[in-house]
Each structure stands twice: as structure tokens, then as C-alpha cells.
Design an enzyme around this catalytic site. Sequence first.
Site, PDB file in Angstrom:
ATOM      1  CE  LYS A 195      -2.274  -2.030   3.315  1.00 52.75           C
ATOM      2  NZ  LYS A 195      -3.057  -2.163   4.529  1.00 52.75           N
ATOM      3  CG  ASP A 230      -8.768  -5.450   8.091  1.00 54.89           C
ATOM      4  OD1 ASP A 230      -8.345  -6.605   7.883  1.00 54.89           O
ATOM      5  OD2 ASP A 230      -8.959  -4.624   7.182  1.00 54.89           O
TER       6      ASP A 230
END
Length: 494
Positions: A195, A230
Site C-alpha cells: 500500500k 482487521d
Amino acid sequence: MSVIAVGSFLPPPPPYRRIKPRFTTMVSLRSDAVSVAETSSILRKLKEECATPLPVLRQVADAMSADMRAGLAAAHGLPMIPSFVEDLPTGNEKGLFYALDLGGTNFRVLRVQLGGKDERVVATDFDQVSIPPQLMSATCEELFDFIALGLAKLAAKDDDRLNLSPGKKGEIGFTFSFPVRQTSIDSGILVKWTKGFAVSGAAGRDVVACLNEAMERQGLDMRVSALVNDAVATLAGAEYWDNDVAVAIILGTGTNACYVEQIDAIPKLQGHVSSSGKMIISTEWGAFSKRLPLTEFDRAMDAASINPGEQIFEKTISGMYLGEIVRLVLLEMAATGELFGKSIPENLYTPFILGTPDLCAMQQDNSGDLQGVGSLLYDKARVESTFSARKTVLEVCDTIVKRGGSLAGAGIVGILQKMEEDSKGVIFGKRTVVAIDGGLYENYPQYRTYMQDSVKELIGSEKSNNLVIEHSKDGSGIGAALLAASNSMYKHDF
Ligand code: ADP
Ligand code: MG
């Protein structure tokens, strides 16, 4: 044993190669009549290739179940990462706990006072900051100092409702959504940054140790009790409110799914001693690739990505990619000269110029002349569109979003049926909840509907009466704090 935990997110748009449509040089030679046929044939072919009739959905669900099994045996198939989360929240958790979330563009820090069965969440307080771009290529120390400083600031705030028991250290649940090789609940080696992060000196290190050192530099005497991703944090957070939650899914920029597995159904964890007999497994289903209805546009996007051949399911169903697939289709259609007249809008050559939120906005346009679609196309592509072109654009969006949502639904059924096969009645014989979070699921109503329809079509209306698919909004923050509580270093009876 060591396992590789692959984060559920991908890097932001890399320096993509410009993908030239096949017909670019022929535009000026074409008559409009030929172009009309060409555009509609592109649309017709797209719809055929993206179709997700029941047999296709069934094959995807079955292949997902089979790949889960293979991954649990470490043979091949999905990564199926053991999270080392063996105790789910019970509701009895008490005390003050912290959660950190480093994964996307934002860094979040949360503290929560848990009051046990009756009082539950007594009070929360949180801060969110976007990560300064220069930190993404700073040193490991600088990045973790930033995190520790954010934590220190929140911890220093006076709040009568938030109190640490005397003599106890603050304990943290750390949600870290980058590829981590995890060997215990409270440690994990960073495999590589993704990312757009390029922080030096962190790859190959235990990120919990990095954070501990930074906390020490800040004079913070706290401890990371749980390192999770997550999806796992979302499952824990949802389960706290509802014991029937068995699966959690993230549908945001990227995608991932996790579920509660029996330890004895995990051959690659043979010999692992567990008091609960269960563990949350992170499937890393973004890596799935079997039986998917793919097109030349998917192949072109994959080839131009920084990870060609990888994360194919993610590239077909998640938020980072749906807009980009539509852009490639529109570019090809424009090249026929019909969609937007004789010239190809220059902006359509720019990778990621169309985001999934743009598709969503266009699909909410209920005006008779599709004015909203027209102005979005003008804003993004600097192109004037006819009513017929706007309708075509909407059909392309719908085709790609329908395929994405339907395949996500098939993936969910793949997980549920694998669990049901192992223990008859455990899923379909009673109420079962699938908790979902992420910006794509939250904001895109058509995507949600296609996903739910696909699940229902696959399992039938009788079984789907027992199945609840619910949005667990931001459940991952509380989830990580709860996992810090269940894995507390202090003796507890929850
Ligand atoms: P992350 O996955 O990075 O944690 P989120 O869960 O917040 O982030 O999801 C962000 C993603 O959700 C965006 O990349 C986008 O693809 C998708 N998204 C956000 N808003 C919308 C919207 N209005 N319509 C459709 N998709 C959206
Ligand atoms: Mg997120």
C-alpha cells in the site's frame, strides 16, 4: 511453526503501464454504423463473460470450500492463516483497554472501558489521523514513534470514565493489516510493506517489538497483548454483541474473510495445544482464483498491476478494482468511436481515474436524462455524453458490480458450507451471523443486494431464513481492544 499472514489490502495505484485499447488507431476509419455494432458487441460479450448463473456460483462456492480445506492442510489452496486468537470475547471483559489500527490511509487509536456482562462498553474515546505521506517512506523508528506518540496523547487525556486498575499496565490490541508472519497472538514478523509504504528497517522485524521500543522511547509503560488483522478484529467485535457470529468479511479497498475453526480441523497446526479447541483462521480469500468468470479486461488490469497473477478474487470483487475494470471497458468502447464520438477522451487513459465510489454515484442517478451520470463523466473524463452513452456506461457498471457482489456471495457460501460439512447443523441448523465491514459493503447498495441475492440463490430460502448478514460498522476497534482483554497478561475470569 510459522505461517505467512498476508494483509487484506493492496498497494495504492502503482505506476501502471498505459493500456492501449486494441482499436485506437482505427477510430477515424470507422463509420458510425460499424461502431454501433462494435460497442454493443463489446457490451454483449462483457455481459456473457461476466455472467454468474447458479452453476457458476455453485462452482465458485465449491472451489472456495475445497481451497480452504487444502490450505488448512498446508498442501496448496488458500493461505488459511492461523491467527492464534483462540478465545473469543465472552462479554465479561472488564477494565481499560487500548486498540491501535494501522492499515490503510488512517491511523486510529482507541481506548475503551469495559464493564462486564451488564455494563458492556462503559466509555470510549478515540483519535484518528491520516498518516503523513513522508512517514510512509521514513525509518522504522520514525513510523513507530508516530504511533507511540498518538497512543501517548490519548492515554494522557484525563477522562473520569476511563481508568486503569492500579498497578496494571495498559494493554493494547494492535490491528496491523500488512503481511505478517505470525507465530503467536502477540508477535509477528513483517514480511514486506504494501500500500505504498516503504519504511526502512522494518521488514523482517517483529512489529510488536518495534512498537514496544517506540513506547519505551515515549516513556509509555504499555504492552501489546494481541496482534491481529482487521477481519479478525471485526469478528471479535461482532461476536461480543452476538454469540452467533461465525464469520467476518472485509469488503473495502481490499477484501478478506475469517471464521472460527476447530483446532483438530487444522492439520498444519498438529500438536498445537489449545484450551478452547478453536481458533480464528484468516482465509486470505483475496488470493482465491478458481472458476472465476474473467474477461480480457481483468487480464489486462492484472497484467498491469504490481502483483500480476496474485489476489485474483480481490481484483474481481473489491473496491480498489471495480472502477478500474469499468474504465478499461469504457476505453475499449470509446475506441470504437461510438460511445463518446470520434475521439477517445484522453483522461480515460489514466489508470484509476474512475473509482468505485464513482460507479456507485452513477448507479444512484434516478433522473430521467441521467444528468448525474453525464456530469460525473464530464468531471472525470472531460467528455460530453449522449443519453444512450450514459445508459451504456450504467450497464457496464452494473455488469461489473453484479459480478463482484455475486462472487462475494458465492465466497461466503463456500465458507459456510465448509463449516457445515465438518459439523452438520452447526451453520444451517441454527441462527448464524456473518458480520461484514468495509467501505464497499457499507456504501454500495447494489453491491450489497447482488451479494445477498447470490447467497440466497445458493443456499435456498429455507436455510437463508436462519442466516443473518449484518453490517458490523467499525467493530474492529472494539474487537481489537476485546482481544487485548481476552489475552491479558493479568489473571482474569472472563
Ligand atoms: P480500507 O479497506 O482501506 O480499510 P474502507 O473499509 O474505508 O477502507 O473502504 C474504502 C473503500 O471502500 C474505497 O477504496 C472504495 O473502494 C470503497 N468505497 C468507499 N466509499 C464508497 C462508495 N460511496 N461507494 C462504493 N464504494 C465505496
Ligand atoms: Mg479498514
